[in-house]
Design a protein around this motif. Structure first.
Motif, PDB file in Angstrom:
ATOM      1  N   SER A  71       7.288  10.778 -12.898  1.00 42.79           N
ATOM      2  CA  SER A  71       7.916  11.821 -12.096  1.00 42.79           C
ATOM      3  C   SER A  71       8.740  12.762 -12.968  1.00 42.79           C
TER       4      SER A  71
ATOM      5  N   GLY B 274       1.046   8.244 -14.904  1.00 43.26           N
ATOM      6  CA  GLY B 274       1.918   8.479 -13.760  1.00 43.26           C
ATOM      7  C   GLY B 274       3.363   8.666 -14.157  1.00 43.26           C
TER       8      GLY B 274
ATOM      9  N   VAL C 174       4.003   1.820 -12.168  1.00 44.57           N
ATOM     10  CA  VAL C 174       3.503   3.149 -12.522  1.00 44.57           C
ATOM     11  C   VAL C 174       2.241   2.991 -13.362  1.00 44.57           C
TER      12      VAL C 174
ATOM     13  N   LYS D 182       7.844   8.987 -17.487  1.00 45.24           N
ATOM     14  CA  LYS D 182       6.388   9.016 -17.538  1.00 45.24           C
ATOM     15  C   LYS D 182       5.860   7.748 -18.195  1.00 45.24           C
TER      16      LYS D 182
ATOM     17  N   TRP E 188       6.445  11.293  -7.142  1.00 44.62           N
ATOM     18  CA  TRP E 188       6.002  10.283  -8.100  1.00 44.62           C
ATOM     19  C   TRP E 188       4.482  10.215  -8.062  1.00 44.62           C
ATOM     20  N   ASP E 189       3.842  10.368  -9.218  1.00 44.77           N
ATOM     21  CA  ASP E 189       2.394  10.286  -9.323  1.00 44.77           C
ATOM     22  C   ASP E 189       1.963   8.889  -9.773  1.00 44.77           C
ATOM     23  N   LYS E 190       0.851   8.415  -9.217  1.00 43.05           N
ATOM     24  CA  LYS E 190       0.253   7.141  -9.623  1.00 43.05           C
ATOM     25  C   LYS E 190       1.287   6.018  -9.644  1.00 43.05           C
ATOM     26  N   THR E 191       2.095   5.973  -8.582  1.00 41.95           N
ATOM     27  CA  THR E 191       3.233   5.055  -8.537  1.00 41.95           C
ATOM     28  C   THR E 191       3.332   4.409  -7.157  1.00 41.95           C
TER      29      THR E 191
END
Length: 283
Positions: free
Chosen positions: A80, A78, A74, A128, A48-51
């Motif tokens: 996944s 961000g 998120v 997203k 998970w990005d930016k989460t």
């Protein structure tokens, strides 16, 4: 912060705050008040990005065992490409702030506040945040209990504003339930509903039942009876109830009291311990 849906925003308490609070953990229920969801107890997940997230419930032997529940945050950009690591897990997502783009079978589904998604097991969904604001949503996970002759449920994408609440009998509409799934559909082994109570409405008996609950207060305040205790709750609080915890509610505020409610349904209780003993005896 939305007036209709409360979601934690983190931060950090000041040194001048008192240590006392409403957090409670007993052998039959737990209360995680909104005042415990600070930055210091946030979690992160691989893939998970930016989460970040707050884990509200997880399976625990001797307590509630069927589900996990998160409050997700998120940031823009961000999300996944592989959010769910367990192919047996199904999910319900409920958006409280921002905009979620869920992709399933090559099709995008955009959820705004009040948006609900049911995602079947092993469906390969992605999520997203393509918007400009932080996305906040509840994520409820449960391993699907397959039944011979029944297919897994289809995916559902909707918004609570498009679902007509059902009035509870004899309440003149003061107590309603927004149901996203037909209760007679035996494919489903969990329901996530929204319970709506007008000021003064009451759950007029001590419900005592096999279903476990995760209860996220979206709006308003009330007094809940949990086992032997009266507990005040407000928007942003999370209640975690094991099976057979006696429960009732009085909506005593000046505005509506509403909560997102998980429960496990439509399956035999597992006889794991008995099965293990029988297996050992056969050996």
């Amino acid at each position: 912060m939305s007036d209709k849906y409360y979601a934690p925003h983190g931060g950090h308490p000041g040194q001048d705050q008192l240590l006392s609070g409403r957090a409670t953990f007993t052998n039959s229920y737990a209360v995680l008040p909104r005042g415990v969801m600070w930055d210091i107890v946030a979690s992160y997940l691989p893939g998970w990005d930016k989460t970040r997230l707050w884990v509200l419930a997880r399976p625990m032997t001797g307590f509630a065992e069927t589900f996990a529940q998160y409050s997700m945050e998120v940031s823009p950009g961000g999300g996944s490409d592989a959010p769910e690591p367990d192919p047996q897990a199904q999910a319900v997502l409920f958006v409280t702030e921002g905009e979620a783009t869920i992709t399933l079978d090559g099709q995008d589904h955009v959820l705004t506040p009040g948006g609900y998604a049911y995602l079947p097991p092993d469906s390969g969904w992605t999520l997203k945040n393509h918007g400009d604001d932080i996305l906040r949503f509840n994520w409820i996970r449960k391993r699907y209990e397959a039944v011979p002759g029944l297919d897994a449920p289809d995916a559902i994408f909707t918004n609570e504003n498009d679902v007509e609440p059902n009035a509870m009998p004899g309440t003149e509409g003061k107590w309603t339930t927004t149901r996203f799934v037909d209760p007679s559909d035996m494919r489903h082994d969990m329901h996530v509903n929204i319970v709506n109570m007008e000021p003064g409405a009451v759950i007029p008996f001590m419900e005592t039942h096999v279903m476990e609950h995760g209860l996220t207060v979206l709006e308003g305040k009330a007094v809940y009876r949990l086992n032997n205790d009266w507990v005040e709750v407000e928007a942003g609080d999370f209640l975690w109830l094991r099976a057979f915890c006696p429960q009732a509610c009085y909506a005593g505020g000046t505005s509506r009291f509403r909560y997102l409610l998980y429960k496990d349904v439509n399956r035999h209780p597992r006889l794991g311990l008995l099965t293990t003993h029988l297996r050992r005896g056969a050996e």
